[in-house]
Scaffold this active site. Structure first.
Site, PDB file in Angstrom:
ATOM      1  N   SER A  36       0.854  -1.184   0.000  1.00 50.63           N
ATOM      2  CA  SER A  36       0.000   0.000   0.000  1.00 50.63           C
ATOM      3  C   SER A  36       0.891   1.235   0.000  1.00 50.63           C
ATOM      4  O   SER A  36       1.721   1.390  -0.886  1.00 50.63           O
ATOM      5  CB  SER A  36      -0.923  -0.064   1.216  1.00 50.63           C
ATOM      6  OG  SER A  36      -1.856   0.973   1.184  1.00 50.63           O
TER       7      SER A  36
ATOM      8  N   HIS B  10      -2.673  -0.630  -3.328  1.00 48.35           N
ATOM      9  CA  HIS B  10      -3.705   0.394  -3.224  1.00 48.35           C
ATOM     10  C   HIS B  10      -3.186   1.666  -3.865  1.00 48.35           C
ATOM     11  O   HIS B  10      -2.422   2.386  -3.260  1.00 48.35           O
ATOM     12  CB  HIS B  10      -4.025   0.703  -1.762  1.00 48.35           C
ATOM     13  CG  HIS B  10      -4.433  -0.506  -0.972  1.00 48.35           C
ATOM     14  ND1 HIS B  10      -4.082  -0.690   0.334  1.00 48.35           N
ATOM     15  CD2 HIS B  10      -5.167  -1.592  -1.311  1.00 48.35           C
ATOM     16  CE1 HIS B  10      -4.603  -1.830   0.777  1.00 48.35           C
ATOM     17  NE2 HIS B  10      -5.256  -2.401  -0.201  1.00 48.35           N
TER      18      HIS B  10
ATOM     19  N   ASP C 135      -4.728  -4.210   5.700  1.00 45.07           N
ATOM     20  CA  ASP C 135      -5.134  -5.122   4.637  1.00 45.07           C
ATOM     21  C   ASP C 135      -4.034  -6.172   4.444  1.00 45.07           C
ATOM     22  O   ASP C 135      -2.855  -5.878   4.577  1.00 45.07           O
ATOM     23  CB  ASP C 135      -5.349  -4.323   3.339  1.00 45.07           C
ATOM     24  CG  ASP C 135      -6.108  -5.123   2.296  1.00 45.07           C
ATOM     25  OD1 ASP C 135      -6.633  -6.204   2.634  1.00 45.07           O
ATOM     26  OD2 ASP C 135      -6.178  -4.671   1.142  1.00 45.07           O
TER      27      ASP C 135
END
Ligand SMILES: C[S@@+](CC[C@H](N)C(=O)[O-])C[C@H]1O[C@@H](n2cnc3c(N)ncnc32)[C@H](O)[C@@H]1O
Lengths: 289, 188
Positions: B12, B39, B131
């Site tokens: 991310s 992401h 996540d």
């Protein structure tokens, strides 16, 4: 003792039985949905309803009167936005609507309309192009609860910010807020946008063509279908469209494995905008006519 | 140990630097399928173009219904969850965000582990959320290998830290040592 079976194999059997029960008992056919996503939804539902296994979920569905409605809602994915992928709506506005303007009456079919966000986006586009008065939008989905929400046109106010940005990026000339009234934490789209919309329950797997359309919009629905079902649904859209009519699919959908794609030409392949061919291709039902 | 079939990577915040380092260190003889979920709000095909000059393996945005080919890096498109079918073809979904993310690393890890089982390596790199932790735990439960970047050296330590807490790891290494490890495990 039979040999032990890995959990994942066991789960596949349970999902198959679940799908088969849903189809035989209630007529909802998910047998040709893409398995990875379907399995994920079924697992989620199992957890939400505190079932110990998918088989327990199946049992509950078969024996508990109304539970199937929740199951169908759990399998449907009514996630949507107004003007999602603004370049698509901009191109509809700038390139497709001016061509639709030549028809005295314009029929739009939005298949898989979820809670209606895209239906209202279309209504706004048609309105701003001065075409709404002679247009009719058929908004369909097989999720009755989502259809009801679509009909009400009430959404959380917190979503409006993103949608307003999308609307402007899609070439909107007003402010999105001129199309809704805000109350507390909700917005409600104006009644006049609803005037030429019919909301109808329609299942793309089992129901037939029901209107002659000049534009079909079906975004992010076929991604849940297997190649065969995707192809059959594409043929359904073809048969519903007038020759030269337009088809708009989701931005990341691929038609590489759908033979029925041959009956369309791309207007803008990167935006998944197509047009039904003007002349019959060989193999089409009315090719000989 | 049998060499694995696939490697699934989640990252991310700080992902560009991390991926550049990781993909630059991968041995070009690798035949495994590499899956990446990161992401970014931006355009994934642009990210692939940027990474292409650093990556030893060809890198591209994963496309629905296309095969997950070996010796290639496939990146989840922005705005969609990336899943795999049993026949090793990609599927996309616009299901709800999971922990505010779509694509979600948990979803990709979960789907990859359904398909590859124990023949999968999961890698969690830098990121400012949690996540991937749940997905990595699933990979381990199915007998796959878990690799986590050392949180202390990560640009954003929260994600590797969450992964360690939830899933633990078979290997916890600084970024520079992850590609060499993957090369060893894959070319074994
Ligand atoms: C992810 S939403 C797409 C919403 C909207 N078109 C968009 O892209 O923002 C998918 C919708 O397709 C509907 N759907 C799925 N299978 C269907 C079927 N067989 N017949 C009709 N609608 C279906 C679901 O109920 C859901 O509302």
């Amino acid at each position: 003792m039979p040999a032990p079976l890995p959990d994942i194999e066991l789960e596949r059997i349970e999902v198959d039985l679940f799908v088969s029960a849903l189809k035989r008992r209630f007529g909802f056919d998910f047998s040709e949905y893409a398995p990875a996503s379907l399995t994920r939804r079924v697992r989620q539902m199992m957890h939400v309803h505190h079932c110990d296994s998918i088989t327990a979920l199946t049992a509950r569905m078969l024996h508990e009167g109304d539970f199937v409605n929740e199951v169908v809602q759990g399998l449907s994915v009514p996630v949507s936005e107004m003007f999602r992928d603004p370049p698509v709506f901009r191109t509809l506005r700038e390139q497709v609507l001016p061509l639709l303007a030549s028809y005295p009456r314009i029929n739009v079919w939005q298949a898989g309309c979820a809670s209606g966000q895209e239906v209202y986006s279309l209504a706004i586009l048609l309105q701003e192009a001065g075409l709404y008065e002679r247009s009719h939008i058929f908004a369909t989905d097989f999720n009755a609860a989502a259809l009801k929400r679509a009909q009400e046109g009430i959404y959380p106010a917190k979503d409006a910010q993103l949608w307003s940005r999308n609307y402007i990026e899609a070439g909107g000339s007003q402010s999105l807020s001129s199309y809704y009234s805000a109350r507390y934490d909700f917005i409600r789209l104006h009644e006049r946008l609803r005037q030429n919309i019919t909301f109808t329950n329609h299942n793309l797997v089992t129901d037939k063509v029901f209107c002659e359309a000049h534009l079909v919009l079906c975004r992010n629905v076929l991604i849940y279908f297997s190649n065969e079902l995707q192809n059959r649904t594409l043929a359904l859209f073809r048969d519903s469209l007038v020759r030269g009519g337009y088809l708009c699919l989701g931005l990341r959908e691929s038609l590489d494995f759908a033979p029925a794609a041959a009956d369309f030409t791309a207007i803008d392949a990167s935006l998944r905008l197509y047009r039904r061919k003007l002349h019959p291709a060989s193999g089409e039902p009315d090719a000989a006519a | 140990m049998q060499p694995p079939e696939a490697i699934a990577v989640g990252c991310s915040q700080g992902s560009f630097h991390a991926l550049r380092t990781l993909l630059g260190g991968i041995d070009r003889r690798l035949t495994q399928t590499l899956l990446i979920c990161c992401h970014t709000s931006g355009d994934v095909s642009a990210l692939c173009d940027l990474l292409a000059s650093h990556s030893t393996l060809p890198i591209r945005e994963a496309r629905e219904r296309q095969p997950a080919t070996g010796g290639t890096v496939h990146v989840a498109p922005a705005g969609y969850h990336l899943l795999l079918e049993n026949d090793r073809h990609f599927a996309l979904s616009v299901d709800e965000h999971v922990r505010y993310s779509r694509p979600s690393i948990d979803v990709m890890f979960g789907s990859a582990t359904d398909v590859y089982g124990a023949s999968l390596i999961g890698v969690v790199l830098t990121g400012a959320n949690s996540d991937g932790a749940e997905g990595l735990a699933r990979i381990r439960r199915r007998g796959g290998v878990a690799v986590v970047q050392t949180p202390e050296g990560a640009e954003a330590p929260a994600m590797p830290r969450a992964a360690l807490e939830k899933a633990g790891a078979d290997y916890c290494l600084p970024l520079e040592q992850i590609a060499p490890l993957l090369n060893r495990l894959c070319l074994a």
